[in-house]
Motif scaffolding. Structure first.
Motif, PDB file in Angstrom:
ATOM      1  N   HIS A   1       0.800  -1.234   0.000  1.00 41.17           N
ATOM      2  CA  HIS A   1       0.000   0.000   0.000  1.00 41.17           C
ATOM      3  C   HIS A   1       0.833   1.285   0.000  1.00 41.17           C
ATOM      4  CE1 HIS A   1      -3.742   2.206   0.526  1.00 41.17           C
ATOM      5  NE2 HIS A   1      -3.115   2.964   1.412  1.00 41.17           N
TER       6      HIS A   1
ATOM      7  N   TYR B   1      -5.116  -1.648   9.727  1.00 40.57           N
ATOM      8  CA  TYR B   1      -4.733  -2.216   8.430  1.00 40.57           C
ATOM      9  C   TYR B   1      -5.524  -3.484   8.156  1.00 40.57           C
ATOM     10  CZ  TYR B   1      -0.805   0.859   9.239  1.00 40.57           C
ATOM     11  OH  TYR B   1      -0.058   1.973   9.505  1.00 40.57           O
ATOM     12  N   VAL B   2      -6.001  -3.583   6.921  1.00 38.92           N
ATOM     13  CA  VAL B   2      -6.723  -4.782   6.462  1.00 38.92           C
ATOM     14  C   VAL B   2      -5.976  -5.329   5.251  1.00 38.92           C
ATOM     15  CG1 VAL B   2      -8.876  -5.601   5.409  1.00 38.92           C
ATOM     16  CG2 VAL B   2      -8.962  -3.964   7.313  1.00 38.92           C
TER      17      VAL B   2
ATOM     18  N   LEU C   1      -8.781  -8.277   0.954  1.00 33.36           N
ATOM     19  CA  LEU C   1     -10.016  -8.308   1.740  1.00 33.36           C
ATOM     20  C   LEU C   1     -10.525  -6.907   2.063  1.00 33.36           C
ATOM     21  CD1 LEU C   1      -9.059 -11.285   4.047  1.00 33.36           C
ATOM     22  CD2 LEU C   1     -10.682 -11.301   2.159  1.00 33.36           C
TER      23      LEU C   1
ATOM     24  N   GLY D   1     -12.486  -3.386   1.508  1.00 31.89           N
ATOM     25  CA  GLY D   1     -13.746  -3.053   0.859  1.00 31.89           C
ATOM     26  C   GLY D   1     -14.868  -4.026   1.163  1.00 31.89           C
TER      27      GLY D   1
ATOM     28  N   LEU E   1     -14.523  -4.989   6.797  1.00 28.74           N
ATOM     29  CA  LEU E   1     -13.666  -5.325   7.940  1.00 28.74           C
ATOM     30  C   LEU E   1     -13.147  -4.075   8.647  1.00 28.74           C
ATOM     31  CD1 LEU E   1     -11.740  -8.273   6.266  1.00 28.74           C
ATOM     32  CD2 LEU E   1     -13.229  -8.460   8.278  1.00 28.74           C
TER      33      LEU E   1
ATOM     34  N   THR F   1      -3.529   9.811  12.873  1.00 27.05           N
ATOM     35  CA  THR F   1      -2.839  10.542  11.822  1.00 27.05           C
ATOM     36  C   THR F   1      -2.787   9.657  10.586  1.00 27.05           C
ATOM     37  OG1 THR F   1      -0.674   9.809  12.642  1.00 27.05           O
ATOM     38  CG2 THR F   1      -1.446  11.975  13.366  1.00 27.05           C
ATOM     39  N   VAL F   2      -2.920  10.298   9.430  1.00 24.37           N
ATOM     40  CA  VAL F   2      -2.934   9.570   8.164  1.00 24.37           C
ATOM     41  C   VAL F   2      -2.154  10.393   7.148  1.00 24.37           C
ATOM     42  CG1 VAL F   2      -5.220  10.556   7.601  1.00 24.37           C
ATOM     43  CG2 VAL F   2      -4.427   8.531   6.391  1.00 24.37           C
TER      44      VAL F   2
ATOM     45  N   SER G   1      -7.356   7.222  -0.467  1.00 21.30           N
ATOM     46  CA  SER G   1      -8.440   6.249  -0.295  1.00 21.30           C
ATOM     47  C   SER G   1      -8.739   6.048   1.196  1.00 21.30           C
ATOM     48  CB  SER G   1      -8.084   4.911  -0.953  1.00 21.30           C
ATOM     49  OG  SER G   1      -6.920   4.370  -0.371  1.00 21.30           O
ATOM     50  N   THR G   2      -7.685   6.079   2.010  1.00 22.83           N
ATOM     51  CA  THR G   2      -7.889   5.883   3.449  1.00 22.83           C
ATOM     52  C   THR G   2      -8.514   7.127   4.084  1.00 22.83           C
ATOM     53  OG1 THR G   2      -6.109   4.284   3.528  1.00 22.83           O
ATOM     54  CG2 THR G   2      -6.682   5.343   5.600  1.00 22.83           C
TER      55      THR G   2
ATOM     56  N   PHE H   1     -12.068   6.813   3.468  1.00 18.51           N
ATOM     57  CA  PHE H   1     -12.649   5.838   4.408  1.00 18.51           C
ATOM     58  C   PHE H   1     -12.941   6.512   5.750  1.00 18.51           C
ATOM     59  CE2 PHE H   1     -11.301   3.201   8.079  1.00 18.51           C
ATOM     60  CZ  PHE H   1     -12.331   2.267   8.111  1.00 18.51           C
ATOM     61  N   TYR H   2     -11.959   7.273   6.279  1.00 22.86           N
ATOM     62  CA  TYR H   2     -12.177   7.898   7.592  1.00 22.86           C
ATOM     63  C   TYR H   2     -13.280   8.959   7.537  1.00 22.86           C
ATOM     64  CZ  TYR H   2      -8.100   5.503   9.539  1.00 22.86           C
ATOM     65  OH  TYR H   2      -7.220   4.535   9.988  1.00 22.86           O
TER      66      TYR H   2
ATOM     67  N   ARG I   1     -15.848   8.789   5.603  1.00 21.36           N
ATOM     68  CA  ARG I   1     -17.071   7.973   5.569  1.00 21.36           C
ATOM     69  C   ARG I   1     -17.448   7.509   6.970  1.00 21.36           C
ATOM     70  NH1 ARG I   1     -21.751   7.090   3.190  1.00 21.36           N
ATOM     71  NH2 ARG I   1     -22.452   4.942   3.363  1.00 21.36           N
ATOM     72  N   MET I   2     -16.438   7.257   7.797  1.00 19.08           N
ATOM     73  CA  MET I   2     -16.664   6.745   9.142  1.00 19.08           C
ATOM     74  C   MET I   2     -16.884   7.868  10.157  1.00 19.08           C
ATOM     75  SD  MET I   2     -16.686   3.505   8.600  1.00 19.08           S
ATOM     76  CE  MET I   2     -16.803   2.993  10.298  1.00 19.08           C
TER      77      MET I   2
HETATM   78  C1  LIG Z   1      -8.396   1.898   5.299  1.00 15.05           C
HETATM   79  C2  LIG Z   1      -8.826   0.458   5.570  1.00 15.05           C
HETATM   80  C3  LIG Z   1      -8.458   0.069   6.996  1.00 15.05           C
HETATM   81  C4  LIG Z   1     -10.357   0.402   5.424  1.00 15.05           C
HETATM   82  O1  LIG Z   1     -10.801  -0.922   5.654  1.00 15.05           O
HETATM   83  P1  LIG Z   1     -11.779  -1.651   4.625  1.00 15.05           P
HETATM   84  O2  LIG Z   1     -12.097  -2.987   5.180  1.00 15.05           O
HETATM   85  O3  LIG Z   1     -11.177  -1.607   3.269  1.00 15.05           O
HETATM   86  O4  LIG Z   1     -13.075  -0.675   4.672  1.00 15.05           O
HETATM   87  P2  LIG Z   1     -14.605  -1.115   4.724  1.00 15.05           P
HETATM   88  O5  LIG Z   1     -14.888  -2.086   3.643  1.00 15.05           O
HETATM   89  O6  LIG Z   1     -14.971  -1.532   6.110  1.00 15.05           O
HETATM   90  O7  LIG Z   1     -15.340   0.272   4.398  1.00 15.05           O
HETATM   91  C5  LIG Z   1     -16.097   0.974   5.386  1.00 15.05           C
HETATM   92  C6  LIG Z   1     -16.853   2.098   4.728  1.00 15.05           C
HETATM   93  O8  LIG Z   1     -15.922   3.036   4.165  1.00 15.05           O
HETATM   94  C7  LIG Z   1     -16.196   3.195   2.782  1.00 15.05           C
HETATM   95  N1  LIG Z   1     -14.931   3.334   2.070  1.00 15.05           N
HETATM   96  C8  LIG Z   1     -13.863   2.511   2.127  1.00 15.05           C
HETATM   97  N2  LIG Z   1     -12.897   2.976   1.309  1.00 15.05           N
HETATM   98  C9  LIG Z   1     -13.418   4.076   0.735  1.00 15.05           C
HETATM   99  C10 LIG Z   1     -12.936   4.991  -0.248  1.00 15.05           C
HETATM  100  N3  LIG Z   1     -11.720   4.857  -0.783  1.00 15.05           N
HETATM  101  N4  LIG Z   1     -13.722   6.027  -0.615  1.00 15.05           N
HETATM  102  C11 LIG Z   1     -14.952   6.188  -0.090  1.00 15.05           C
HETATM  103  N5  LIG Z   1     -15.470   5.327   0.840  1.00 15.05           N
HETATM  104  C12 LIG Z   1     -14.705   4.312   1.229  1.00 15.05           C
HETATM  105  C13 LIG Z   1     -16.903   1.938   2.346  1.00 15.05           C
HETATM  106  O9  LIG Z   1     -17.703   2.161   1.205  1.00 15.05           O
HETATM  107  C14 LIG Z   1     -17.712   1.602   3.575  1.00 15.05           C
HETATM  108  O10 LIG Z   1     -18.892   2.374   3.605  1.00 15.05           O
HETATM  109  P3  LIG Z   1     -20.286   1.720   4.083  1.00 15.05           P
HETATM  110  O11 LIG Z   1     -19.961   0.739   5.200  1.00 15.05           O
HETATM  111  O12 LIG Z   1     -21.081   2.861   4.570  1.00 15.05           O
HETATM  112  O13 LIG Z   1     -20.838   1.033   2.889  1.00 15.05           O
HETATM  113  C15 LIG Z   1      -8.186  -0.534   4.573  1.00 15.05           C
HETATM  114  O14 LIG Z   1      -8.646  -0.250   3.261  1.00 15.05           O
HETATM  115  C16 LIG Z   1      -6.666  -0.535   4.581  1.00 15.05           C
HETATM  116  O15 LIG Z   1      -6.064  -1.282   5.354  1.00 15.05           O
HETATM  117  N6  LIG Z   1      -6.023   0.313   3.736  1.00 15.05           N
HETATM  118  C17 LIG Z   1      -4.587   0.309   3.546  1.00 15.05           C
HETATM  119  C18 LIG Z   1      -3.766   0.663   4.744  1.00 15.05           C
HETATM  120  C19 LIG Z   1      -4.074   2.001   5.359  1.00 15.05           C
HETATM  121  O16 LIG Z   1      -3.971   3.039   4.705  1.00 15.05           O
HETATM  122  N7  LIG Z   1      -4.432   1.969   6.655  1.00 15.05           N
HETATM  123  C20 LIG Z   1      -4.702   3.139   7.444  1.00 15.05           C
HETATM  124  C21 LIG Z   1      -3.450   3.841   7.849  1.00 15.05           C
HETATM  125  S1  LIG Z   1      -3.805   5.356   8.751  1.00 15.05           S
END
Ligand SMILES: CC(C)(COP(=O)(O)OP(=O)(O)OC[C@H]1O[C@@H](n2cnc3c(N)ncnc32)[C@H](O)[C@@H]1OP(=O)(O)O)[C@@H](O)C(=O)NCCC(=O)NCCS
Length: 174
Positions: A29, A93-94, A98, A100, A103, A126-127, A133-134, A137-138, A140-141
C-alpha cells in the motif's frame, strides 16, 4: 460478511504474525505513497517484532482482526495521558485482497465501542495526506481533518500527515 473476531495480541507468535502482516500490507500500500526506502525505514522502526513488543510494553494495545481462522488485519490503540478524554487509533490495516468488505468498519466500530466503555470523548489518528483512499474511508466513518502534522522521524524522513478526529458520543449525549 459476518462480524470478524477481534482480540488483543499477546505472546510472541501473535506479535510475529502482526509484524508479518505489517510487512505485507505496507509494501503493497505505501510504496507508491512514500517510496520503498521510507517503507523499509518505518517498518523497521515502528512495525518490527521488537518495535511492536516495545510498544505493547509501553501501553499500546494491539488487536488482531481474524476471519475464518486467519489474521486479516490489525489495529492498535495508543495510550494518551490520563484525564485527556482522548484516545489515539495508532494503526488500522486490512489485508489488501479483503479490503472493501466491511472489515475496516467492523474494526473501527469495535474500537469506538472500547472508547465508549473507557469514557473517551474523542478518537483521533494521523494519516498520510497523500493516502487519499484511506482519508475517504475515515471521512465515511465520521472523522474530519483537524490539523496538518509534519513529524521528523529520523533517517532523513518525515511523516506528512493529517490529524483526523471523531467525537465519541456518550449515553447521556443522546
Ligand atoms: C483503510 C482500511 C483500513 C479500510 O478498511 P476496509 O475494510 O477496506 O473498509 P470497509 O470495507 O470496512 O469500508 C467501510 C466504509 O468506508 C467506505 N470506504 C472505504 N474505502 C473508501 C474509499 N476509498 N472512498 C470512499 N469510501 C470508502 C466503504 O464504502 C464503507 O462504507 P459503508 O460501510 O457505509 O458502505 C483498509 O482499506 C486498509 O487497510 N487500507 C490500507 C492501509 C491504510 O492506509 N491503513 C490506514 C493507515 S492510517
Amino acid at each position: 460478511m459476518a462480524f470478524p473476531t477481534i482480540k488483543i495480541v499477546s505472546g510472541s507468535s501473535e506479535i510475529d504474525a502482526v509484524a508479518a502482516l505489517a510487512h505485507e500490507i505496507w509494501n503493497q500500500h505505501f510504496v507508491s505513497i512514500i517510496g520503498q526506502a521510507q517503507v523499509d525505514y518505518m517498518l523497521h522502526r515502528f512495525q518490527s517484532v521488537s518495535a511492536i513488543t516495545g510498544q505493547i510494553s509501553s501501553g499500546y494495545i494491539y488487536y488482531t482482526i481474524t476471519d475464518g481462522g486467519h489474521i486479516v488485519g490489525y489495529f492498535a490503540l495508543a495510550p494518551v495521558p490520563d484525564g485527556s478524554g482522548e484516545a489515539q487509533l495508532s494503526k488500522l490495516y486490512v489485508r489488501k485482497n479483503l479490503q472493501g468488505r466491511g472489515l475496516g468498519r467492523a474494526a473501527l466500530e469495535f474500537a469506538e465501542g472500547l472508547c465508549h466503555q473507557m469514557g473517551v470523548r474523542k478518537l483521533w489518528l494521523t494519516v498520510n495526506r497523500h493516502n487519499s483512499s484511506t482519508i475517504d474511508f475515515y471521512w465515511r466513518m465520521g472523522f474530519s481533518i483537524e490539523a496538518d502534522v509534519v513529524q521528523d522521524i529520523g533517517g532523513g524522513f518525515e511523516m506528512d500527515d493529517y490529524r483526523m478526529a471523531k467525537a465519541i458520543a456518550r449515553e447521556d449525549d443522546k
